[in-house]
Structures are given as C-alpha cells and as structure tokens.
Design an enzyme around this catalytic site. Sequence first.
Site, PDB file in Angstrom:
ATOM      1  N   SER B  56       0.870  -1.176   0.000  1.00  0.00           N
ATOM      2  CA  SER B  56       0.000   0.000   0.000  1.00  0.00           C
ATOM      3  C   SER B  56       0.905   1.222   0.000  1.00  0.00           C
ATOM      4  O   SER B  56       1.838   1.305   0.800  1.00  0.00           O
ATOM      5  CB  SER B  56      -0.898   0.034   1.235  1.00  0.00           C
ATOM      6  OG  SER B  56      -1.945  -0.895   1.118  1.00  0.00           O
ATOM      7  N   GLU B  63      -2.009  18.923  -4.330  1.00  0.00           N
ATOM      8  CA  GLU B  63      -3.232  18.874  -5.121  1.00  0.00           C
ATOM      9  C   GLU B  63      -4.218  17.826  -4.615  1.00  0.00           C
ATOM     10  O   GLU B  63      -5.311  17.709  -5.145  1.00  0.00           O
ATOM     11  CB  GLU B  63      -2.872  18.578  -6.585  1.00  0.00           C
ATOM     12  CG  GLU B  63      -1.969  19.616  -7.237  1.00  0.00           C
ATOM     13  CD  GLU B  63      -0.488  19.466  -6.878  1.00  0.00           C
ATOM     14  OE1 GLU B  63      -0.141  18.434  -6.253  1.00  0.00           O
ATOM     15  OE2 GLU B  63       0.296  20.365  -7.200  1.00  0.00           O
ATOM     16  N   SER B  64      -3.882  17.027  -3.625  1.00  0.00           N
ATOM     17  CA  SER B  64      -4.733  16.028  -2.926  1.00  0.00           C
ATOM     18  C   SER B  64      -3.943  14.737  -2.671  1.00  0.00           C
ATOM     19  O   SER B  64      -3.095  14.730  -1.808  1.00  0.00           O
ATOM     20  CB  SER B  64      -6.073  15.766  -3.605  1.00  0.00           C
ATOM     21  OG  SER B  64      -6.903  16.914  -3.515  1.00  0.00           O
ATOM     22  N   HIS B  69      -2.591   0.263  -4.329  1.00  0.00           N
ATOM     23  CA  HIS B  69      -2.652  -0.992  -3.591  1.00  0.00           C
ATOM     24  C   HIS B  69      -2.387  -2.106  -4.595  1.00  0.00           C
ATOM     25  O   HIS B  69      -2.943  -2.080  -5.702  1.00  0.00           O
ATOM     26  CB  HIS B  69      -4.021  -1.187  -2.931  1.00  0.00           C
ATOM     27  CG  HIS B  69      -4.347  -0.104  -1.949  1.00  0.00           C
ATOM     28  ND1 HIS B  69      -3.764  -0.007  -0.709  1.00  0.00           N
ATOM     29  CD2 HIS B  69      -5.181   0.959  -2.041  1.00  0.00           C
ATOM     30  CE1 HIS B  69      -4.227   1.052  -0.076  1.00  0.00           C
ATOM     31  NE2 HIS B  69      -5.093   1.660  -0.857  1.00  0.00           N
ATOM     32  N   CYS B  84      -7.642  18.266  -6.643  1.00  0.00           N
ATOM     33  CA  CYS B  84      -8.468  19.469  -6.590  1.00  0.00           C
ATOM     34  C   CYS B  84      -7.906  20.562  -7.498  1.00  0.00           C
ATOM     35  O   CYS B  84      -8.400  21.682  -7.487  1.00  0.00           O
ATOM     36  CB  CYS B  84      -8.576  19.979  -5.161  1.00  0.00           C
ATOM     37  SG  CYS B  84      -6.995  20.425  -4.450  1.00  0.00           S
TER      38      CYS B  84
END
Lengths: 131, 131
Positions: B56, B63-64, B69, B84
């Site tokens: 993971s 930007e987010s 995974h 975003c």
Amino acid sequence: MSSPFALHTLLEFHDCDPALLKDAEGLRPVMLDAVRAGHGTVVAEVFHNFSPHGVSGVVVIAESHVAIHTWPENGFAAVDIFSCSSALDQVKIENCIRLGLRASRVTRRTLHRGPIEPTLPVASEENGGHP
Amino acid sequence: MSSPFALHTLLEFHDCDPALLKDAEGLRPVMLDAVRAGHGTVVAEVFHNFSPHGVSGVVVIAESHVAIHTWPENGFAAVDIFSCSSALDQVKIENCIRLGLRASRVTRRTLHRGPIEPTLPVASEENGGHP
C-alpha cells in the site's frame, strides 16, 4: 467474472463544522477513532494543513486506506474508505466520521475494485445515515 | 448545479510486473516520479509492505493524493488519483505508472467529487493508454 478485491466507498459530507475542517490536529483523532471503531489497524497516517485553509489526511491501514480532503469555506469534506478486507466495518467508520464532522448530510457511492468488468454497479445514496 | 471540487480517477492496472508489485522500495520511485511528471507537489508519502505480499502506498500532494494498492499474485494494482487542481496532469501520471508497472491493460473510471448531484456521470474506458 471474478470477485472484486476491494470495496471502495466514496463519501461526500455536507454542512460540516467549518472550524474542524480547517484543523488538521482536530481532524486526526476523528479519523483515527473512526478507523479503530471500524476495526481497522492503523499502519501510518499523514495529516496536512494547507494555506490558507483545508486539510488532507490519509490513514494507511492494514486493510488499505481511509482518506479525507476538506473545503472549510464550503463546510464540505470528501472521504474515501478503500478496503480489501470484509472485516473492516465501513458503515461504522462512515457513521463515526459523520458524527465527528457534525455533517448534516452525506452522499455515498460504493464501487468494486479489482480485475473485474469495467462497467460496475455504482450505488448512490443521499441523506444516508446508516441505521 | 455547482462545479465539482475535485476530479477523481480510479485506475485498475492489469498484467503488471509481479516482482515490482511486492516491492515497496521499488514502487516508491515509480509513484513519486509519476506524480512529479504530472506537476504534482509531494507533501508526504508512505509505502508499506504487507506480509506475505502486497504493497500500500499513498503520496499526499498539494493537489490532494495518489494511492496504490497491489496484488502481486494477480499482477494487479489499483490506483487512485484525486486532484483538486486542474494543473495536475492526471493523464501523464497514469501513463508513467502504467509504464513503470509494465501493465498491459488499464481500466479507468473518472468521477467528480464535491457538493454536486449524487448521480454523476462515470466514464469507463478499457485498454486505455492515453495518446
């Protein structure tokens, strides 16, 4: 068609407490407590305050991850619960976050992840609030 | 209807290099290089090897976030690009990850996030490979 590997819930929380949404330190326990309430095992976590406001937080869990991005000026938060384990109680996590953020409304979409057919059922629900 | 706050691309990479999918240290530069190629600004990153296998990884960006995974035994990886900012080149990031994982096939769904109508268009595409 093979089974999905993971269940991915996309949540939109509306009309949340704006003060909390701009406070990474305040959001951290909300998210960690929610994950633990849902029987998630925390592996690592990052919470970051952006300027002038807004928080991004990610909790990596043994079951995959839970992420939040906030827009305090709109009282809005987007949350993802991505889980490869059916033992993770996603409903519990959603309800804990909803209470923690004091959200009046939640929009929910649930998707399968994995080597499956590309056109998947997308369950949408508004004014959620699991019983 | 208001505009979405963020664009969320859900990617499924098939027939990847299994050795890479079980190697957190090998996946880290693939993901970080891809994020930077797409003009993302890295804030924090976590990559974790699970036992007996699977990784993971989450890269929190200005930007987010971008998350991965992996299921090495199936040559499969699920990736999320949540942004975003329209300045983030999601296509570039996808293509870099696809090359890095040596995936033969990708399935792509693109969703809007934000205080918008709950029933949203979901764009699905298979055998992607942006031009």
